[in-house]
Design a protein around this motif. Structure first.
Motif, PDB file in Angstrom:
ATOM      1  N   ASN A  57      -0.882  -4.500   7.949  1.00  0.00           N
ATOM      2  CA  ASN A  57       0.173  -5.760   7.988  1.00  0.00           C
ATOM      3  C   ASN A  57      -0.263  -7.140   8.309  1.00  0.00           C
ATOM      4  O   ASN A  57       0.343  -8.098   8.486  1.00  0.00           O
ATOM      5  N   SER A  58      -1.576  -7.165   8.026  1.00  0.00           N
ATOM      6  CA  SER A  58      -2.182  -8.508   8.395  1.00  0.00           C
ATOM      7  C   SER A  58      -2.606  -9.107   7.000  1.00  0.00           C
ATOM      8  O   SER A  58      -2.505  -8.604   5.986  1.00  0.00           O
ATOM      9  N   SER A  61      -4.887  -7.248   4.497  1.00  0.00           N
ATOM     10  CA  SER A  61      -4.458  -6.017   4.012  1.00  0.00           C
ATOM     11  C   SER A  61      -5.160  -5.410   2.845  1.00  0.00           C
ATOM     12  O   SER A  61      -5.494  -4.299   2.569  1.00  0.00           O
ATOM     13  N   ASP A 302       2.296  -0.398   5.032  1.00  0.00           N
ATOM     14  CA  ASP A 302       2.772  -1.863   5.007  1.00  0.00           C
ATOM     15  C   ASP A 302       4.217  -1.900   5.315  1.00  0.00           C
ATOM     16  O   ASP A 302       4.875  -1.803   4.265  1.00  0.00           O
ATOM     17  N   ARG A 304       6.019  -4.494   5.498  1.00  0.00           N
ATOM     18  CA  ARG A 304       6.315  -5.735   4.778  1.00  0.00           C
ATOM     19  C   ARG A 304       7.095  -5.323   3.257  1.00  0.00           C
ATOM     20  O   ARG A 304       7.911  -5.917   2.987  1.00  0.00           O
ATOM     21  N   SER A 305       6.401  -4.512   2.791  1.00  0.00           N
ATOM     22  CA  SER A 305       6.577  -4.053   1.514  1.00  0.00           C
ATOM     23  C   SER A 305       7.472  -2.928   1.246  1.00  0.00           C
ATOM     24  O   SER A 305       8.097  -2.447   0.065  1.00  0.00           O
TER      25      SER A 305
END
Length: 417
Positions: A57-58, A61, A302, A304-305
């Motif tokens: 998550n950085s 990635s 992840d 975020r996705s």
């Protein structure tokens, strides 16, 4: 996993302790070593999983996925076998993990919690409840084709995390509660291995089993010839692994087969049985290296996705609830039915509060759950949702286990004072 002692008999004399006492002392020492290694391993696993989540998550990635997809060749003369680093971790290194699992099962059947019917029946029934109920919970959300294939994901217990939580609670937790949890986790491992073999194998190629059988017979031959060095068994082990890979059965199960045929009695000048000696040598490597590396390579989701719409939402919800609610209900309910019906009884020092603690900790799936998830789903969205469900359900189970366990341990301390 190390078998609990079955009780000691009085020594024949002050100078000559009986063989039974020696076996009990050895089992106690091995059990203490096992608990220490597993408790520490749980902490290492936690850091590895957290590192994977932070990494993926950085902004870096892309390097996370790039590393595990890196091709790694195996060359033997003109023969070349190329697979990703991810494959070598999940399908090769994890074979050593399953080898230790096989040895734990073998030794438990020989002299541990599974060696006597009256000792094994209650944790067996509890484990069955802890498999059936989570599967039903998951299927209640995911009965359609494609999603239903993940029914086995929330059925396994991660012993490293569970023992790690018990270690945090201190010595106030009775030893028989720890032994019950260990026995339950071992039986969970057996059921998980059977599930993988029966439901998560590809198109079966009979020729592969012939190759695997040659490897097993070679191992038996070396045993009969008296070879004690573990290095001598690397070639037969590789043959069994390759045979399972060719057959379409997940190759890590070769480790279970090899573990189950490891001798449980010393021979010649040996004082320690091979199953204990080899397991003791491999256990730290599995606990501190292989399992954390597996977590680092596979726990990266992840956030975020990840999409929680449609079928992915129900996969994550089904797994999460199956672990943190289905597991405790299954374990506690099956135990209650077995005791209430008179089929079994609770061991000394094991109260219903202790059974509740065991049920809550049984909901920590993690390693085996993520492993099964990768066998169940090829769709990346469903796989990410499944991993998220495993992480969330396991986190809730750990939190509930620590909360309940702290109160339980405090009551135990007051009762002793």
């Amino acid at each position: 996993m190390v078998g609990p002692p079955r009780g000691a008999r009085a020594p024949v004399s002050d100078q000559q302790p009986s063989t039974s006492n020696s076996a009990v002392q050895r089992a106690l020492a091995t059990l203490q070593h096992f608990l220490h290694v597993e408790a520490t391993s749980g902490i290492v696993l936690l850091f590895a999983a957290a590192a994977a989540l932070l990494w993926v998550n950085s902004p870096a990635s892309h390097s996370y996925h790039g590393l595990w997809n890196l091709p790694v060749p195996l060359r033997l003369g003109e023969f070349e076998f190329v697979r990703s680093l991810h494959f070598w971790i999940n399908d090769a290194l994890m074979t050593v993990f399953f080898l230790v699992v096989g040895m734990e099962i073998r030794r438990e059947i020989h002299e541990g919690a599974l060696s006597r019917f009256d000792q094994a029946l209650l944790p067996v029934l509890a484990a069955c409840g802890g498999v059936i109920v989570p599967a039903l919970v998951y299927l209640s959300f995911n009965s359609v084709a494609g999603q239903s294939h993940g029914w086995a994901i929330p059925t396994a217990t991660d012993i490293a995390f569970a023992v790690g939580v018990l270690a945090l609670l201190g010595r106030s937790v009775p030893s028989n509660v720890r032994i019950f949890l260990l026995a339950l986790a071992i039986i969970d491992d057996i059921i998980a291995v059977l599930i993988i073999a029966m439901f998560y194998s590809g198109g079966i190629q009979p020729g592969g089993f012939v190759v695997a059988a040659i490897g097993v017979l070679s191992a038996f031959g070396l045993q009969r010839l008296g070879f004690r060095s573990a290095l001598m068994y690397l070639v037969p082990a590789f043959i069994v692994w390759a045979g399972f890979l060719i057959a379409g059965v997940h190759p890590t199960l070769a480790g279970v087969v090899l573990g189950l045929i490891t001798p449980v009695r010393p021979s010649g000048a040996e004082t320690v049985p091979p199953v204990i000696r080899v397991e003791a040598a491999l256990h730290p490597w599995v606990a501190y290296a292989i399992m954390p590396l597996f977590a680092l390579a596979n726990a990266g989701v992840d956030l975020r996705s990840i999409e929680f719409a449609g079928e992915a939402k129900f996969v994550a919800l089904g797994i999460g609830l199956a672990l943190c609610a289905g597991k405790p209900i299954g374990v506690i309910g099956a135990t209650w039915l077995a005791v209430r019906s008179g089929v079994c009884r609770l061991a000394d020092g094991v109260s219903w509060s202790g059974i509740c603690l065991i049920g809550l900790l049984a909901g920590v799936g993690f390693t085996m759950s993520i492993f099964i998830a990768m066998l169940a789903f090829t769709d990346e969205k469903l796989l990410d949702a499944a991993k998220f469900g495993v992480l969330l359900g396991s986190l809730i189970s750990v939190t509930l286990g620590i909360g309940w366990g702290a109160e339980y341990a405090q009551r135990q301390r007051k009762a002793r004072s």
